[in-house]
Design an enzyme around this catalytic site. Structure first.
Site, mmCIF file in Angstrom:
data_model
loop_
_atom_site.group_PDB
_atom_site.id
_atom_site.type_symbol
_atom_site.label_atom_id
_atom_site.label_comp_id
_atom_site.label_asym_id
_atom_site.label_seq_id
_atom_site.Cartn_x
_atom_site.Cartn_y
_atom_site.Cartn_z
ATOM 1 N N HIS A 224 34.183 45.244 49.767
ATOM 2 C CA HIS A 224 34.152 43.781 49.644
ATOM 3 C C HIS A 224 35.524 43.160 49.909
ATOM 4 C CE1 HIS A 224 32.694 40.078 47.232
ATOM 5 N NE2 HIS A 224 31.890 40.214 48.265
ATOM 6 N N LYS A 226 38.963 41.519 51.581
ATOM 7 C CA LYS A 226 39.250 40.411 52.496
ATOM 8 C C LYS A 226 40.768 40.298 52.602
ATOM 9 C CE LYS A 226 35.186 38.261 50.464
ATOM 10 N NZ LYS A 226 34.857 39.465 49.675
ATOM 11 N N ASP A 231 52.994 42.920 59.809
ATOM 12 C CA ASP A 231 54.330 43.527 59.871
ATOM 13 C C ASP A 231 54.804 44.093 58.532
ATOM 14 O OD1 ASP A 231 54.556 43.053 62.566
ATOM 15 O OD2 ASP A 231 55.594 41.138 62.329
ATOM 16 N N HIS A 400 32.839 29.486 46.246
ATOM 17 C CA HIS A 400 32.980 30.916 46.515
ATOM 18 C C HIS A 400 34.266 31.495 45.928
ATOM 19 C CE1 HIS A 400 33.172 34.540 49.316
ATOM 20 N NE2 HIS A 400 31.935 34.608 48.845
ATOM 21 N N LYS A 402 36.942 33.167 43.404
ATOM 22 C CA LYS A 402 36.845 34.201 42.366
ATOM 23 C C LYS A 402 38.179 34.211 41.621
ATOM 24 C CE LYS A 402 34.612 35.985 46.292
ATOM 25 N NZ LYS A 402 33.265 35.819 46.024
ATOM 26 N N ASP A 407 45.452 30.719 29.701
ATOM 27 C CA ASP A 407 46.507 29.977 29.009
ATOM 28 C C ASP A 407 47.472 29.280 29.971
ATOM 29 O OD1 ASP A 407 45.421 30.858 26.639
ATOM 30 O OD2 ASP A 407 46.819 32.521 26.407
#
Length: 482
Positions: A224, A226, A231, A400, A402, A407
């Protein structure tokens, strides 16, 4: 004895054997009951699916553990300087008075996923594709030595066509380009585009595709990720895949709300090791060489730990991270996730936090892309609302992101949803940031999102009719299988 009677007896004997087999695998109770339910309703198909995707092969697990051991050794060797500085780094930031650092979090991620603490980083939060993709395009355009990309979904559309043309151009300039895509998530990737990229010298391969020896045993364990590394100095991690919908919502959604990070500094090296592990598993080529880990000088002080949750480690590191973050909170717990199908420990932690007087807010999508996890989420709401948790459905488009913010001091941004698949099955990558300024920015983003959301109350829950409640309960039962 009649044939029908024999068939009934055979069915019950088969069901008993199948149930014993599933129960003795010692999976979590919700997952075990979900598989038993599926096998009882679809006897042959259910058991075949369980054998293919519901269990781990012992032979594969042993091989993967060996690979994991080699990976840890290679990572410690290539990042030896950072590993040697861990004790000093922790002591340094614990002396700072502008933020309450949590020693337990450092130790947890170091022990469950070999996640090292890096200090010298420059971080930018990207709120949507209009912010991410132009910046990624520019960084790729300026690349001098190598470009590494690893994505769950790689579409074949207008956006990826532009990136493909740029990547081919860079490859012709002599820049090394390696791309991994998840076979399942990118099943519809254009074969023509693959051929064009490979002819130009780009190395692009599926992760755990049909040609992989672990394919049938790991079909349910998807990559999953991404991430992108340019470099060895710049890294990207977050919620956005490569596709037009992440830019403008495409035809399905009026808007796509997401959160991604651009990191320049030592943590880019950590992302490179994570990519290196996956690349070695997919191609057998080792990237644990000094040329992929250049020296750099970054003055910005932003402490970061990047954790990678993989089945091979034996620990659900991001699940443990979320659990510890919630239990560490003293004032606020702010969560964004498209889906909300938590395990019992995280669910109880959120209720306990709210009952303890903390400000607990949960923001999920109000316009779903997948109905079953969306329906399942409603079964958790009544108890959360009774405890004092505030729940919001995002209505401007598809949510979408996540993220979890504790705090306004520590925040996590990454690929992992607040659901069983992300916490238990998928290969996920989260970035934990120990910085008040970044956490404050993330909080402002969430509060702005709440303005584009509708609060879900106990009164709303009571208005759900019995048939929909039953549908939602069935969806919750099936959620561990999705």
């Amino acid at each position: 004895m009649e044939t029908s009677t024999l068939l009934v007896i055979a069915y019950y004997v088969y069901l008993f054997i199948a149930i014993v087999y599933v129960v003795t695998r010692n999976k979590e109770t919700p997952s075990t009951f979900a598989w038993i339910f599926l096998i009882a309703v679809f006897p042959v198909l259910g058991f075949v699916l369980y054998v293919l995707i519901g269990r781990k092969s012992l032979r594969t697990s042993k091989k993967q553990k060996i690979n994991e051991k080699h990976f840890v050794g290679s990572m410690k060797r290539i990042l030896s300087g950072l590993f040697k500085q861990q004790k000093k780094a922790i002591e340094l930031i614990e002396k700072r008075k502008d933020l309450e650092y949590k020693d337990k979090l450092f130790q947890l991620l170091y022990r469950n996923s070999e996640s090292i603490l890096t200090l010298r980083n420059r971080v930018k939060i990207l709120r949507n594709g209009r912010e991410k993709f132009p910046m990624l395009f520019k960084d790729i355009k300026n690349a001098k030595r190598f470009i590494h990309m690893q994505y769950f979904i790689w579409r074949s559309d207008e956006l990826t066509e532009k990136f493909k043309e740029l990547l081919i151009k860079k490859a012709k300039q002599g820049v090394e380009i390696r791309i991994l895509y998840d076979w399942f998530g990118s099943m519809l990737i254009s074969r023509k585009s693959l051929r064009e990229m490979r002819r130009s010298g780009i190395k692009i391969y599926p992760y755990k595709g049909p040609g992989d020896y672990t394919f049938f045993h790991t079909l349910n364990y998807r990559d999953h990720s991404k991430i992108a590394i340019i470099d060895g100095k710049i890294g990207y991690n977050g919620g956005m895949n490569m596709g037009r919908e992440y830019l403008d919502g495409s035809k399905k959604f009026p808007y796509w709300r997401d959160t991604h990070l651009r990191i320049k500094g030592s943590s880019a090296k950590v992302l490179q090791t994570i990519f290196g592990y996956a690349w070695k598993a997919a191609t057998r080529e080792s990237l644990f060489k000094r040329e992929y880990y250049p020296r750099m000088e970054i003055k910005s002080f932003v402490p970061i730990q990047i954790t990678s949750s993989r089945v091979e480690t034996g620990w659900s590191s991001i699940e443990q991270l979320y659990f510890q973050l919630i239990n560490t909170a003293e004032k606020k717990v702010y969560i964004q996730s498209p889906y909300f199908v938590p395990n019992e420990s995280i669910y109880t932690s959120l209720i306990t936090a709210a009952l303890s007087g903390l400000d607990v807010r949960l923001l999920i999508t109000g316009i779903p892309d997948k109905k079953i996890p969306y329906w399942a989420a409603f079964t958790y709401f009544e108890e959360l609302l009774n405890a004092g948790v505030k729940i919001y459905h995002y209505k401007k488009g598809f949510m979408h992101s996540k993220t979890i913010n504790i705090d306004t001091e520590i925040c996590s941004i990454g690929t992992a949803n607040m659901d069983v698949r992300s916490l238990k099955l998928n290969h996920e990558i989260n970035t934990l940031i120990y910085d008040r300024k970044i956490s404050k920015q993330l909080e402002r983003d969430l509060l702005k999102d709440i303005e584009d959301s509708k609060e879900f109350t106990l009164n709303d829950y009571r208005k759900i009719n019995p048939l929909k409640k039953f549908r939602n309960s069935v969806a919750r039962l099936l959620a561990p299988l999705l």
